[in-house]
Scaffold this active site. Structure first.
Site, PDB file in Angstrom:
ATOM      1  N   HIS A  83     -13.155   2.480 -27.673  1.00 53.45           N
ATOM      2  CA  HIS A  83     -12.903   3.587 -26.743  1.00 53.45           C
ATOM      3  C   HIS A  83     -12.272   4.778 -27.463  1.00 53.45           C
ATOM      4  CE1 HIS A  83      -8.636   2.241 -26.542  1.00 53.45           C
ATOM      5  NE2 HIS A  83      -8.387   3.481 -26.165  1.00 53.45           N
TER       6      HIS A  83
ATOM      7  N   HIS B 214      -3.459   7.622 -30.972  1.00 55.03           N
ATOM      8  CA  HIS B 214      -2.449   7.007 -30.089  1.00 55.03           C
ATOM      9  C   HIS B 214      -2.388   5.482 -30.211  1.00 55.03           C
ATOM     10  CE1 HIS B 214      -5.988   6.657 -27.400  1.00 55.03           C
ATOM     11  NE2 HIS B 214      -5.329   5.681 -26.796  1.00 55.03           N
ATOM     12  N   HIS B 215      -3.340   4.873 -30.927  1.00 54.47           N
ATOM     13  CA  HIS B 215      -3.265   3.430 -31.185  1.00 54.47           C
ATOM     14  C   HIS B 215      -2.934   3.125 -32.649  1.00 54.47           C
ATOM     15  CE1 HIS B 215      -4.237   1.678 -27.341  1.00 54.47           C
ATOM     16  NE2 HIS B 215      -5.289   2.464 -27.198  1.00 54.47           N
TER      17      HIS B 215
ATOM     18  N   LYS C 179     -13.030   5.313 -22.427  1.00 52.56           N
ATOM     19  CA  LYS C 179     -13.140   4.017 -21.750  1.00 52.56           C
ATOM     20  C   LYS C 179     -14.244   4.020 -20.694  1.00 52.56           C
ATOM     21  CE  LYS C 179      -8.547   2.059 -22.476  1.00 52.56           C
ATOM     22  NZ  LYS C 179      -7.270   1.629 -21.866  1.00 52.56           N
TER      23      LYS C 179
ATOM     24  N   HIS D 125      -6.620  10.981 -23.073  1.00 50.95           N
ATOM     25  CA  HIS D 125      -6.515  10.133 -24.264  1.00 50.95           C
ATOM     26  C   HIS D 125      -7.413   8.901 -24.208  1.00 50.95           C
ATOM     27  CE1 HIS D 125      -3.908   7.673 -21.717  1.00 50.95           C
ATOM     28  NE2 HIS D 125      -3.863   6.758 -22.662  1.00 50.95           N
TER      29      HIS D 125
END
Length: 207
Positions: free
Chosen positions: A100, A125-126, A75, A71
């Site tokens: 990222h 996921h953010h 990064k 995920h």
């Protein structure tokens, strides 16, 4: 990054969770000095546990675990000075950090046979239920269930991870903070996640 290779790497993790051996996995990465590695493996483990708890099996469970492991792979394009900065991100540092997500999606789009579920976890996921998340501001019912689960695992891991500049937060405190995030975090999934942790607390309070 061929999906079959990553799936094969995640199979022992899923098997360990199924056999209730996840504690050794988490203890094994406790002292590792690469935070991104530790965080990704913890999220993958937590999602494997979460999926098992709610009845996800087989290839779907492997997709969930793989999504957790990959995920944050974008990064790798973020400078270490930003990625590991102990203080608050300033100016364009925050924009750089947020990038990222799109970097992860681009990377996975160029990886053969990557399942849609892995892509969804990476891209959402953010995001938050109230639409204040990033990068797309997805809101409410448009937010995928896999992403809702991944958000919970990601936030819990980030709060309870050990960093060079901070001690790990106790799980109870982390869950209390997440319970207050009613506009952003799916509270139904959070209740299921909390119940799962109660059964496994002794293996999660010392990352």
């Amino acid at each position: 990054l061929p999906y079959d290779s990553v799936k094969a790497s995640c199979q022992p993790l899923v098997t360990a969770v199924s056999n209730n051996d996840f504690k050794d996995l988490l203890k094994g990465v406790r002292g590792h000095d690469n935070y991104s590695y530790v965080h990704s493996l913890r999220v993958a483990t937590l999602l494997s546990m979460f999926g098992t708890t709610i009845g996800i099996k087989g290839d779907d469970l492997l997709t969930l675990a793989t999504g957790g492991l990959l995920h944050d792979v974008g990064k790798m394009s973020i400078p270490h000075t930003v990625l590991n900065k102990p203080g608050k991100l300033e100016g364009n540092e925050w924009d750089m950090m947020k990038s990222h997500v799109s970097n992860t999606v681009i990377f996975l789009e160029n990886s053969p046979d990557m399942p849609r579920g892995v892509m969804t976890i990476a891209s959402q996921h953010h995001e938050k239920l109230d639409g204040t998340g990033y990068p797309a501001g997805i809101k409410g019912g448009d937010l995928n269930d896999l992403a809702r689960m991944a958000t919970i695992a990601d936030i819990f891991s980030a709060l309870t991870d050990r960093r060079v500049y901070k001690d790990p937060m106790p799980p109870e405190k982390a869950l209390a903070i997440m319970t207050d995030m009613k506009d952003g975090v799916d509270q139904h999934f959070l209740m299921l996640f909390q119940a799962m942790l109660m059964d496994a607390a002794s293996g999660l309070d010392d990352p």
